[in-house]
Design a protein around this motif. Sequence first.
Motif, short mmCIF file in Angstrom:
data_model
loop_
_atom_site.label_atom_id
_atom_site.label_comp_id
_atom_site.label_asym_id
_atom_site.label_seq_id
_atom_site.Cartn_x
_atom_site.Cartn_y
_atom_site.Cartn_z
N ARG A 5 0.84 -1.18 0.00
CA ARG A 5 0.00 0.00 0.00
C ARG A 5 0.88 1.24 0.00
NH1 ARG A 5 -4.77 -0.29 4.23
NH2 ARG A 5 -6.21 -1.37 2.92
N ALA A 7 1.68 5.09 1.08
CA ALA A 7 1.39 5.93 2.24
C ALA A 7 0.48 7.07 1.82
CB ALA A 7 2.67 6.51 2.80
N LYS A 8 -0.36 7.45 2.74
CA LYS A 8 -1.31 8.51 2.47
C LYS A 8 -0.57 9.85 2.52
CE LYS A 8 -5.69 10.16 4.21
NZ LYS A 8 -6.69 10.04 5.24
N ALA A 9 -0.80 10.67 1.60
CA ALA A 9 -0.14 11.97 1.53
C ALA A 9 -0.57 12.85 2.70
CB ALA A 9 -0.46 12.66 0.22
N ILE A 10 0.41 13.56 3.27
CA ILE A 10 0.13 14.49 4.37
C ILE A 10 -0.30 15.80 3.74
CG2 ILE A 10 1.08 15.74 6.33
CD1 ILE A 10 3.07 13.44 6.64
N ARG A 11 -1.49 16.20 4.00
CA ARG A 11 -2.02 17.40 3.38
C ARG A 11 -2.08 18.57 4.37
NH1 ARG A 11 -3.92 15.71 -1.45
NH2 ARG A 11 -4.66 13.60 -1.60
#
Length: 171
Positions: A5, A7-11
């Motif tokens: 998976r 990683a989810k982007a840090i927004r």
Amino acid sequence: MEGIRMAKAIRQINKQVPNPIEEQAQAVGEILTALADNKKGILSALAIIKNLEEIGILDALHAILENRTDVGVIAMQQINQPGMHNTIKNAIYLFNFMGTLKPDQLQSMLGGVTQGLNRMGESIKNQEQHGLWKLGKSMRDPEIKTAMTSMVEFLHGMGESFTQHPSQELH
């Protein structure tokens, strides 16, 4: 690659801003801890400061610090006086001389000077007058002989130094 998976982007970044009241409370707590840990030394320092205040030194020091530029100018003017250069050099020579003396020698010399000054003061106070006969007779006194021998040896040593270093003779 189905098992991997991304990683989810840090927004959004939530920045923690310290609370000034909490920071101040923490600082006060650290100060109190330091005071408690150093109680004896701090109480001694406060007693010294109190004594300095009572005798006026803190007021004088405060005035000097407020006028430090003027005081610095005056100090530099005094240091640049021709006589002051000699004073500074003489102080350095004096400290060097003191370093060459053994403490026992210095104690013995200063003790002799003190005792001699005391005897001289008593003689002046009592208005004692000695005739030539009595002065001549006192040359047989063991204390006078010891002092005279010491002075003659002192003069021999001084003369040897002048002979070895003729440019340093006193004029």
